[in-house]
Design an enzyme around this catalytic site. Sequence first.
Site, PDB file in Angstrom:
ATOM      1  CB  THR A  93      -0.892   0.030   1.260  1.00 31.01           C
ATOM      2  OG1 THR A  93      -1.666  -1.166   1.297  1.00 31.01           O
ATOM      3  CG2 THR A  93      -1.817   1.230   1.238  1.00 31.01           C
ATOM      4  CE  LYS A 168      -5.189  -0.923   1.553  1.00 35.23           C
ATOM      5  NZ  LYS A 168      -5.351  -2.201   2.167  1.00 35.23           N
ATOM      6  CE  LYS A 243       1.395   2.196   4.118  1.00 34.75           C
ATOM      7  NZ  LYS A 243       1.998   0.923   3.735  1.00 34.75           N
TER       8      LYS A 243
HETATM    9  P1  NAD Z   1       5.716  -5.961   7.317  1.00 33.09           P
HETATM   10  O1  NAD Z   1       6.436  -4.825   7.932  1.00 33.09           O
HETATM   11  O2  NAD Z   1       5.405  -7.174   8.130  1.00 33.09           O
HETATM   12  O3  NAD Z   1       6.507  -6.460   5.997  1.00 33.09           O
HETATM   13  C1  NAD Z   1       7.273  -5.636   5.170  1.00 33.09           C
HETATM   14  C2  NAD Z   1       8.569  -6.368   4.903  1.00 33.09           C
HETATM   15  O4  NAD Z   1       9.371  -5.610   3.981  1.00 33.09           O
HETATM   16  C3  NAD Z   1       9.420  -6.551   6.177  1.00 33.09           C
HETATM   17  O5  NAD Z   1       9.724  -7.916   6.371  1.00 33.09           O
HETATM   18  C4  NAD Z   1      10.676  -5.737   5.892  1.00 33.09           C
HETATM   19  O6  NAD Z   1      11.847  -6.291   6.447  1.00 33.09           O
HETATM   20  C5  NAD Z   1      10.713  -5.779   4.369  1.00 33.09           C
HETATM   21  N1  NAD Z   1      11.543  -4.734   3.771  1.00 33.09           N
HETATM   22  C6  NAD Z   1      11.670  -3.434   4.142  1.00 33.09           C
HETATM   23  N2  NAD Z   1      12.536  -2.795   3.332  1.00 33.09           N
HETATM   24  C7  NAD Z   1      12.961  -3.710   2.422  1.00 33.09           C
HETATM   25  C8  NAD Z   1      13.842  -3.658   1.331  1.00 33.09           C
HETATM   26  N3  NAD Z   1      14.475  -2.541   0.994  1.00 33.09           N
HETATM   27  N4  NAD Z   1      14.059  -4.794   0.617  1.00 33.09           N
HETATM   28  C9  NAD Z   1      13.435  -5.953   0.962  1.00 33.09           C
HETATM   29  N5  NAD Z   1      12.569  -6.058   1.988  1.00 33.09           N
HETATM   30  C10 NAD Z   1      12.342  -4.954   2.706  1.00 33.09           C
HETATM   31  O7  NAD Z   1       4.376  -5.346   6.709  1.00 33.09           O
HETATM   32  P2  NAD Z   1       3.089  -6.143   6.195  1.00 33.09           P
HETATM   33  O8  NAD Z   1       2.062  -6.147   7.276  1.00 33.09           O
HETATM   34  O9  NAD Z   1       3.513  -7.406   5.560  1.00 33.09           O
HETATM   35  O10 NAD Z   1       2.550  -5.118   5.084  1.00 33.09           O
HETATM   36  C11 NAD Z   1       3.162  -5.017   3.817  1.00 33.09           C
HETATM   37  C12 NAD Z   1       2.364  -4.031   2.984  1.00 33.09           C
HETATM   38  O11 NAD Z   1       1.002  -4.493   2.886  1.00 33.09           O
HETATM   39  C13 NAD Z   1       2.296  -2.623   3.569  1.00 33.09           C
HETATM   40  O12 NAD Z   1       2.388  -1.696   2.527  1.00 33.09           O
HETATM   41  C14 NAD Z   1       0.928  -2.593   4.247  1.00 33.09           C
HETATM   42  O13 NAD Z   1       0.395  -1.290   4.336  1.00 33.09           O
HETATM   43  C15 NAD Z   1       0.125  -3.475   3.332  1.00 33.09           C
HETATM   44  N6  NAD Z   1      -1.037  -4.115   3.965  1.00 33.09           N
HETATM   45  C16 NAD Z   1      -0.911  -4.719   5.185  1.00 33.09           C
HETATM   46  C17 NAD Z   1      -2.014  -5.322   5.759  1.00 33.09           C
HETATM   47  C18 NAD Z   1      -1.925  -6.020   7.110  1.00 33.09           C
HETATM   48  O14 NAD Z   1      -2.969  -6.335   7.682  1.00 33.09           O
HETATM   49  N7  NAD Z   1      -0.732  -6.287   7.626  1.00 33.09           N
HETATM   50  C19 NAD Z   1      -3.268  -5.308   5.102  1.00 33.09           C
HETATM   51  C20 NAD Z   1      -3.340  -4.722   3.834  1.00 33.09           C
HETATM   52  C21 NAD Z   1      -2.223  -4.114   3.284  1.00 33.09           C
END
Ligand code: NAD
Length: 298
Positions: A93, A168, A243
Site C-alpha cells: 500500500t 484502496k 497509514k
Molecule cells: P511488514 O512490515 O510485516 O513487511 C514488510 C517487509 O518488507 C518486512 O519484512 C521488511 O523487512 C521488508 N523490507 C523493508 N525494506 C525492504 C527492502 N528494501 N528490501 C526488501 N525487503 C524490505 O508489513 P506487512 O504487514 O507485511 O505489510 C506489507 C504491505 O502491505 C504494507 O504496505 C501494508 O500497508 C500493506 N497491507 C498490510 C495489511 C496487514 O494487515 N498487515 C493489510 C493490507 C495491506
Amino acid sequence: MTKIAFIGLGNMGAPMALNLQKAGHEILGFDVVPAAQESAKNLGIELAKHNIDAVQGADITILMLPNGAIATSVTKEVLGEMKQESLLIDCSTIDVSSAKNLHELAKKANIHCLDAPVSGGVGGALGGTLTFMVGGTRAAFEMGEPYFDVMGQKSVHCGDGGAGQSAKICNNMLLGISMIGTCEAFLLADRLGLSQAALFDVMSTSSGSCWSVNAYCPVPDVGPKSPADNDYKAGFAAALMLKDLTLSQQAASEVKSATPLGEHAQKLYQQMVDAGNDGVDFSGMIRFLQTKNIEEKT
Ligand code: NAD
C-alpha cells in the site's frame, strides 16, 4: 510453473509467497531484515542473497513493502536486472504519486507493471482470500490475474497505473469514517440506556447498516465474531488504518478534493495511535472514544 521473485517477506508477503509456491511456482524471495529471512526460510521459501539475484530470470517480480519510498528505491535497484517484458507487481500500500512513478519507470525499462494493493489482512494472505485492487494496462492485468487468483479470491482491474492505490485509499478512508461513526452510535446508545444488542438488531437491518456494524461490530458479544470479542487484538491494526487515512489525505490535497470527514478520521486515529494503541485493532477506536468520554466527564 512460473519463476517469481518475491521481495518483502513480512506478515503479508511471506504467506502470499508461500501460497504461490504451494500452487507449483518457483519462488525466490528476498528481505533485508534477518528475522523475516529466518521465518521465511522456516516456511520453506528459498532466499536470494540480494534483491538483484532474486529478479534475474524471473517472469514476475512481486513487491510487498512498507511504503512508497522503499518500493521506489527497490524498483530502481532491480528494474535494470529484470527480464525484458516481464511483469512487476507492487502489492504494497503506497501513495498514488509513487505508484504512478513506478509505472513510468517500468515503462522506460520495457517492463509491464501493476499496482495491486490488497484488502483482507494477514488472515486473507494466509488463507489465499485477499482482494486485489489493480491498476495498469489490461494486458498487464491479464498477465497477473492467474497469480492474483492463487493469492486471493477476487481481483478487480480498476483502471490505469495508480488506480489500484486510488481504490484502496478511497475504500479505507470510508472504512475509517464508518468505523468511527459506528463506535459513536454504540457509545451514545449506551449512555442513553439502550442495549447495544438491541441497537445492533436495529442498525444491522436498517439504513445505518454497513460493514463496520454488520461484519466487524466494535462491541464485544454483539454481531458476528470480531476483534472486539478478542480484546481488540488486531485484525487490522490502528497504525495501518492511520497509514491509509494519511495516504488518503495526501492524495486529497494533491488533487484538491474536499474530504473533511477523512481529515477528521485521520486526526482521531493519530490520537489513538499516539495514546499507545498502534497495535490495537482499528475497531478499538470505541475504547479510545470511551476514554475521551470519561476524561471530558471528570
Ligand atoms: P511488514 O512490515 O510485516 O513487511 C514488510 C517487509 O518488507 C518486512 O519484512 C521488511 O523487512 C521488508 N523490507 C523493508 N525494506 C525492504 C527492502 N528494501 N528490501 C526488501 N525487503 C524490505 O508489513 P506487512 O504487514 O507485511 O505489510 C506489507 C504491505 O502491505 C504494507 O504496505 C501494508 O500497508 C500493506 N497491507 C498490510 C495489511 C496487514 O494487515 N498487515 C493489510 C493490507 C495491506
